[in-house]
Structure formats: structure tokens, C-alpha cells
Design a protein around this motif. Structure first.
Motif, PDB file in Angstrom:
ATOM      1  N   GLY A 251       0.805  -1.212   0.000  1.00 25.97           N
ATOM      2  CA  GLY A 251       0.000   0.000   0.000  1.00 25.97           C
ATOM      3  C   GLY A 251       0.833   1.256   0.000  1.00 25.97           C
ATOM      4  N   ASP A 252       2.169   1.137   0.106  1.00 19.12           N
ATOM      5  CA  ASP A 252       3.052   2.298   0.190  1.00 19.12           C
ATOM      6  C   ASP A 252       4.275   2.075  -0.685  1.00 19.12           C
ATOM      7  OD1 ASP A 252       4.440   4.581   0.830  1.00 19.12           O
ATOM      8  OD2 ASP A 252       4.956   3.961   2.865  1.00 19.12           O
ATOM      9  N   VAL A 253       4.125   2.373  -1.976  1.00 13.92           N
ATOM     10  CA  VAL A 253       5.245   2.229  -2.907  1.00 13.92           C
ATOM     11  C   VAL A 253       6.254   3.363  -2.722  1.00 13.92           C
ATOM     12  CG1 VAL A 253       5.877   2.190  -5.359  1.00 13.92           C
ATOM     13  CG2 VAL A 253       3.851   0.982  -4.588  1.00 13.92           C
ATOM     14  N   GLY A 254       5.812   4.497  -2.197  1.00 14.02           N
ATOM     15  CA  GLY A 254       6.628   5.697  -2.156  1.00 14.02           C
ATOM     16  C   GLY A 254       7.993   5.517  -1.520  1.00 14.02           C
ATOM     17  N   ARG A 255       8.037   4.807  -0.397  1.00 14.48           N
ATOM     18  CA  ARG A 255       9.335   4.631   0.271  1.00 14.48           C
ATOM     19  C   ARG A 255      10.287   3.797  -0.585  1.00 14.48           C
ATOM     20  NH1 ARG A 255       8.436   3.868   6.806  1.00 14.48           N
ATOM     21  NH2 ARG A 255       7.190   5.759   7.127  1.00 14.48           N
ATOM     22  N   PHE A 256       9.749   2.788  -1.253  1.00  9.71           N
ATOM     23  CA  PHE A 256      10.587   1.983  -2.136  1.00  9.71           C
ATOM     24  C   PHE A 256      11.082   2.813  -3.315  1.00  9.71           C
ATOM     25  CE2 PHE A 256       8.054  -1.220   0.052  1.00  9.71           C
ATOM     26  CZ  PHE A 256       8.966  -2.243   0.278  1.00  9.71           C
ATOM     27  N   GLU A 257      10.195   3.635  -3.876  1.00  8.54           N
ATOM     28  CA  GLU A 257      10.567   4.503  -4.997  1.00  8.54           C
ATOM     29  C   GLU A 257      11.715   5.434  -4.622  1.00  8.54           C
ATOM     30  OE1 GLU A 257       6.993   6.601  -5.732  1.00  8.54           O
ATOM     31  OE2 GLU A 257       6.310   5.285  -7.321  1.00  8.54           O
ATOM     32  N   THR A 258      11.542   6.131  -3.492  1.00  2.10           N
ATOM     33  CA  THR A 258      12.542   7.111  -3.087  1.00  2.10           C
ATOM     34  C   THR A 258      13.870   6.438  -2.768  1.00  2.10           C
ATOM     35  OG1 THR A 258      10.792   8.522  -2.186  1.00  2.10           O
ATOM     36  CG2 THR A 258      13.037   9.004  -1.493  1.00  2.10           C
ATOM     37  N   MET A 259      13.815   5.299  -2.103  1.00  7.18           N
ATOM     38  CA  MET A 259      15.041   4.568  -1.785  1.00  7.18           C
ATOM     39  C   MET A 259      15.786   4.186  -3.053  1.00  7.18           C
ATOM     40  SD  MET A 259      15.522   1.062   0.448  1.00  7.18           S
ATOM     41  CE  MET A 259      14.720   0.035  -0.798  1.00  7.18           C
ATOM     42  N   LYS A 260      15.058   3.649  -4.015  1.00 13.11           N
ATOM     43  CA  LYS A 260      15.704   3.218  -5.248  1.00 13.11           C
ATOM     44  C   LYS A 260      16.246   4.403  -6.042  1.00 13.11           C
ATOM     45  CE  LYS A 260      15.419   1.610  -9.775  1.00 13.11           C
ATOM     46  NZ  LYS A 260      14.836   2.083 -11.028  1.00 13.11           N
ATOM     47  N   LEU A 261      15.445   5.483  -6.173  1.00 16.73           N
ATOM     48  CA  LEU A 261      15.886   6.644  -6.931  1.00 16.73           C
ATOM     49  C   LEU A 261      17.145   7.263  -6.331  1.00 16.73           C
ATOM     50  CD1 LEU A 261      12.454   8.344  -7.688  1.00 16.73           C
ATOM     51  CD2 LEU A 261      14.090   7.572  -9.409  1.00 16.73           C
ATOM     52  N   ARG A 262      17.171   7.397  -5.008  1.00 14.46           N
ATOM     53  CA  ARG A 262      18.297   8.105  -4.383  1.00 14.46           C
ATOM     54  C   ARG A 262      19.528   7.216  -4.200  1.00 14.46           C
ATOM     55  NH1 ARG A 262      15.832  12.496  -0.024  1.00 14.46           N
ATOM     56  NH2 ARG A 262      14.286  13.394  -1.482  1.00 14.46           N
ATOM     57  N   LEU A 263      19.329   5.932  -3.910  1.00  9.94           N
ATOM     58  CA  LEU A 263      20.469   5.052  -3.705  1.00  9.94           C
ATOM     59  C   LEU A 263      20.967   4.475  -5.023  1.00  9.94           C
ATOM     60  CD1 LEU A 263      19.435   3.164  -0.427  1.00  9.94           C
ATOM     61  CD2 LEU A 263      20.979   5.113  -0.660  1.00  9.94           C
ATOM     62  N   LEU A 264      20.127   3.730  -5.713  1.00  8.65           N
ATOM     63  CA  LEU A 264      20.595   3.062  -6.926  1.00  8.65           C
ATOM     64  C   LEU A 264      20.734   4.038  -8.091  1.00  8.65           C
ATOM     65  CD1 LEU A 264      20.028  -0.416  -8.169  1.00  8.65           C
ATOM     66  CD2 LEU A 264      19.369   1.392  -9.741  1.00  8.65           C
ATOM     67  N   ASN A 265      19.667   4.756  -8.423  1.00 12.47           N
ATOM     68  CA  ASN A 265      19.722   5.619  -9.605  1.00 12.47           C
ATOM     69  C   ASN A 265      20.661   6.805  -9.414  1.00 12.47           C
ATOM     70  OD1 ASN A 265      16.379   4.745  -9.763  1.00 12.47           O
ATOM     71  ND2 ASN A 265      17.740   4.239 -11.435  1.00 12.47           N
ATOM     72  N   GLY A 266      20.645   7.396  -8.224  1.00 15.88           N
ATOM     73  CA  GLY A 266      21.555   8.511  -7.975  1.00 15.88           C
ATOM     74  C   GLY A 266      23.010   8.097  -8.101  1.00 15.88           C
ATOM     75  N   THR A 267      23.341   6.935  -7.542  1.00 17.64           N
ATOM     76  CA  THR A 267      24.713   6.429  -7.634  1.00 17.64           C
ATOM     77  C   THR A 267      25.055   6.065  -9.068  1.00 17.64           C
ATOM     78  OG1 THR A 267      24.507   5.585  -5.386  1.00 17.64           O
ATOM     79  CG2 THR A 267      26.343   4.746  -6.698  1.00 17.64           C
ATOM     80  N   HIS A 268      24.088   5.520  -9.801  1.00 20.41           N
ATOM     81  CA  HIS A 268      24.300   5.204 -11.214  1.00 20.41           C
ATOM     82  C   HIS A 268      24.717   6.447 -11.987  1.00 20.41           C
ATOM     83  CE1 HIS A 268      22.681   1.972 -14.240  1.00 20.41           C
ATOM     84  NE2 HIS A 268      23.985   1.903 -14.068  1.00 20.41           N
ATOM     85  N   SER A 269      24.020   7.573 -11.739  1.00 20.05           N
ATOM     86  CA  SER A 269      24.370   8.814 -12.429  1.00 20.05           C
ATOM     87  C   SER A 269      25.743   9.308 -12.021  1.00 20.05           C
ATOM     88  CB  SER A 269      23.300   9.879 -12.152  1.00 20.05           C
ATOM     89  OG  SER A 269      22.081   9.563 -12.805  1.00 20.05           O
TER      90      SER A 269
END
Length: 456
Positions: A251-269
Motif C-alpha cells: 500500500g506504500d510504494v513511495g518509500r521503495f521509490e525514493t530509496m531506489k531513486l536516491r540510492l541506486l539511480n543517484g549512484t548510477h548517475s
């Protein structure tokens, strides 16, 4: 060599009919949501894929009866599987009537999208296509449907719903109001978080697939073994049992989204821009560079992680370790310049939120700022430290080049930072205060100077 097809390959049972219409039939969808859907094993959930900008993928898949292979490259093993869940493919620009019929078909109960971050603006072609398709459904079968966004956006379902509502509001009132009311009653927009590294397929990859299958596959895709899909369970007309394939419903995708964007995607960039400037062709090579690896770990542990409300049950240190391990996989050959594409669209989602939140907490986000500084130098200079050109593939490319100035005219750190911080499409909206933050400006200027050509 013979081509992969139903006549040349004994594929397993395939879905009997199309239940999912997917906009954006690129490599990521074929390696991620399509694989989850096939592994869920439901006969009524075949996929009709829609190519939007060119007919290339349609031309690759049609002679193969929509069969294609996924080459999974792990550190120690490679696996090749043939996927048969895609049952039809069409090119939107050339086949508008077929697309309208698919939208109207009551058997189609999910319309999903993977169109990258730059596809989500009020006037984007994909939003217009989606709204026109929903209107065709309203005027035709009127059957309820779920619109499932699978792109890297914060609250992606709500974001897409808002864009659809704005598009409806811009239509003539008699049409727009009726459509908006129908959508409110009959369409759901659940949010999702998707994760799998899918580099561009190379000629070498296709040759390896051919050697393994004994057949040529022009539509082959490459992926890491890891895959994750977190989905808000809010569907208007049923869904595949994706949980059978490992998807997680919440019921709460938001925390997973933010974690992935900031940890995985941010580091990828960060790895992409720092790695490309140092002459590294792949992400794995960038991770193997001690200085860049230190910056990546600093971004993860010191800057991004403290800003997160980690979802219950997630081992945050373990997630950080897994991110670095996945990026270090040399078998993937994920090119730094591929990850560096569309930076103007990615930075606000991947890095600027971390910077804003750390500054608000009274901390200096040195490593997140270094990633932004690397992007600035990438834009301004356009070559690595050995003089090789770096492509700037970005919808704002001309605007960014003009803002940064040429390396010969404005090689000073302050000028580059001033010019790019003034680009409101990147540093505006929720991040407008960053452009006026004196400490951040000073850090960016220092790091840009350090990263300009001629420095060790």
C-alpha cells in the motif's frame, strides 16, 4: 543462420489473448515487466507492445512471431531464455486504427508504460496518445482499465494521473469534462517501483545469443540476474498474479521509490558522469576506479541514506552493498554514456532531493554535489580527460550547452555553475532554493574546477 520464430524454436505455451497494451516496447520492458508477466503464467495476459518513435522494434519482432531472448549476464554465469508473452506489436504512428482498436478492446484490462522520465510532461506525445486511447475506450466498450506507469518517477501513478487530468482539461469542455468524469470512475493509476539493469544490446550480445540458440535473434535484450517490482495493489479490472513471479504488492510504494531513486539511480548517475570524464567506457570500470568508488560509497552512506525512511523489512546496509556489487558486474558492459543520457530529466529525481534534504538538515552533501558537478563538466566540456568526445543526448541539449558556454570561453568553475543553475527546467520548482544556496554554490564551483580537463 535461420531466424528465431515459432517455426524454428519450440517455445512453451503462450498466452491465448492480449490483456496488456504496453506503450514503449523497449529493452527494459522486455527484460522486466514482460518476464514477470510470463512467469506469472496466466493465459489471458498476453502483451501487445507499441513502438512509438520508430518502427525498429516492430521490424525486429514481427518476423520472429514476437519471440525474443533475454541474455542474463551474471558475474559467474550467463543464461539465455526465450520469452513468448508478447503476442502482437504495432507502430503507433503508422497504425493508429489498430492502436485505437486495442485501446477499445475490453479484453485489454491494463495499459502499461515505459517511456523514460522525459516522456512525462503535459504536452508529451505519449500522454496525448494515452488520453486519446482512453477516450476511444470510453466511446467504445467503456470497460474499466488500469494504467500502470513503470518509469522512474516519484509517485509515478499519481504523476501520470495528474498529467492525464491536465490534458483532459485542455480539451474542448464538452469532450474533456465527459472524459475526465469517465476516467475518474473507471480508470486506476497505481504506482510502481521497477528495478533491473538493462544495458543496450551490442553486436557481441546478439552473436552470443545466436551461438547459444543456434538461431539469429534481432530483438535480443541483455539484463542482470537481479529484478525487482513493487506495485500498489489498486487495479480496476484484475491483474496477473505477478507475486508468483516475485513481485511485491504494498500500500506504500513511495518509500521503495525514493530509496531506489536516491540510492541506486543517484549512484548510477554519479558513476556515469565521473566515469565518463575519466575515460571509463563502462559502469563496472568506473566502480573499479578507487576514487570514483569512494565517491559512490560516500553518496550512498553519507548523503542519500540519512534522507530516507527505509521501508519496513529492508536491510539498508545490505541494499547499499548490493547496489555496489551489481554495478561492479563486468559482464553487463553497461556504458557510462548510456546512463548519462537525459541528465536534465534525471538529476531532479535522483540527486537534487538528496541535496535539498541534507542542506535542510544542516549537512553539506559533498558526494551528491560531486555528481551534479560531474554532470556540469560533462555538459560544458563534452570530452573526457583523454580528449575523446562525450555525447550529450538530452532533450535540453542546446539549452544546456548555451547555459554552460564553451569550454574555451567559460572554463572557470563559477561561470559553468552560474549558467547551469539558472536552467529552471532542472533547478526550478521544488529545487529553486538550491540555486541561491551559497554553500552549495561554493561546493559546486570547487568541484567543477577539480573535474575540468587538465586536473589529475
Amino acid at each position: 543462420m535461420r531466424r528465431l520464430s515459432e517455426a524454428t524454436y519450440a517455445a512453451g505455451p503462450r498466452p491465448e489473448r492480449v490483456g496488456i497494451l504496453h506503450l514503449g516496447l523497449g529493452a527494459f520492458h522486455r527484460a522486466h515487466q514482460a518476464v514477470f508477466t510470463e512467469d506469472a503464467g496466466a493465459a489471458e495476459w498476453g502483451i501487445c507492445g507499441v513502438t512509438q518513435r520508430s518502427a525498429t522494434v516492430a521490424d525486429q519482432l514481427r518476423p520472429q512471431d514476437c519471440l525474443y531472448s533475454v541474455l542474463e549476464r551474471g558475474r559467474d554465469a550467463v543464461d539465455c531464455r526465450v520469452v513468448g508473452v508478447v503476442r502482437d506489436v504495432l507502430f503507433a504512428e503508422a497504425e493508429p486504427e489498430r492502436l485505437r482498436q486495442r485501446f477499445s478492446d475490453p479484453a485489454v484490462r491494463i495499459v502499461s508504460l515505459t517511456v523514460t522520465e522525459k516522456g512525462y510532461t503535459k504536452d508529451a506525445a505519449v500522454v496525448d496518445r494515452l488520453v486519446r486511447g482512453l477516450d476511444a475506450r470510453r466511446r467504445g466498450s467503456g470497460a474499466p482499465v488500469t494504467v500502470l506507469c513503470c518509469d522512474n518517477l516519484t509517485a509515478n501513478g499519481r504523476t501520470l494521473r495528474r498529467l492525464v487530468q491536465q490534458h483532459c482539461a485542455a480539451l474542448p469542455p464538452a469532450d474533456g469534462e465527459a472524459l475526465a468524469e469517465w476516467i475518474a470512475s473507471n480508470v486506476r493509476f497505481p504506482s510502481t517501483m521497477v528495478d533491473r539493469i538493462v544495458p543496450a544490446t551490442t553486436a557481441e550480445d546478439r552473436a552470443e545469443v545466436a551461438a547459444r540458440l543456434g538461431l539469429a535473434d534481432e530483438a535480443a535484450v541483455v539484463a542482470e540476474p537481479f529484478r525487482q517490482w513493487v506495485i500498489e495493489d489498486d487495479f480496476a479490472a484484475g491483474r496477473p498474479e505477478w507475486e508468483r513471479a516475485g513481485a511485491q504488492f504494498t500500500g506504500d510504494v513511495g518509500r521503495f521509490e525514493t530509496m531506489k531513486l536516491r540510492l541506486l539511480n543517484g549512484t548510477h548517475s554519479l558513476l556515469a558522469y565521473l566515469g565518463a570524464l575519466r575515460g571509463h567506457d563502462t559502469i563496472a570500470q568506473a566502480v573499479a576506479d578507487p576514487d570514483i568508488a569512494e565517491a559512490a560509497r560516500g553518496l550512498l552512506e553519507r548523503d542519500a541514506l540519512p534522507t530516507l525512511a527505509v521501508p519496513e523489512g529492508v536491510d539498508a546496509p545490505g541494499y547499499v552493498a548490493d547496489v555496489l556489487e551489481r554495478f561492479a558486474n563486468p559482464a553487463l558492459r553497461h556504458r557510462t554514456t548510456q546512463v548519462a543520457m537525459d541528465g536534465s530529466q534525471k538529476l531532479p529525481l535522483r540527486l537534487l532531493g538528496t541535496i535539498r534534504d541534507r542542506l535542510a538538515a544542516g549537512r553539506t552533501p559533498v558526494y551528491a554535489a560531486r555528481a551534479v558537478a560531474a554532470w556540469m563538466v560533462y555538459v560544458a566540456v563534452g570530452r573526457d580527460r583523454d580528449g575523446r568526445p562525450l555525447p550529450l543526448e538530452d532533450p535540453l541539449a542546446d539549452r544546456l550547452r548555451a547555459a554552460a558556454g564553451s569550454a574555451g570561453e567559460r572554463a572557470a568553475g563559477k561561470a559553468i555553475v552560474d549558467g547551469l543553475l539558472a536552467v529552471r527546467e532542472v533547478f526550478g520548482g521544488d529545487f529553486a532554493e538550491l540555486a541561491d544556496h551559497a554553500e552549495l554554490r561554493a561546493v559546486l564551483e570547487e568541484q567543477v574546477r577539480e573535474l575540468l580537463p587538465g586536473r589529475p
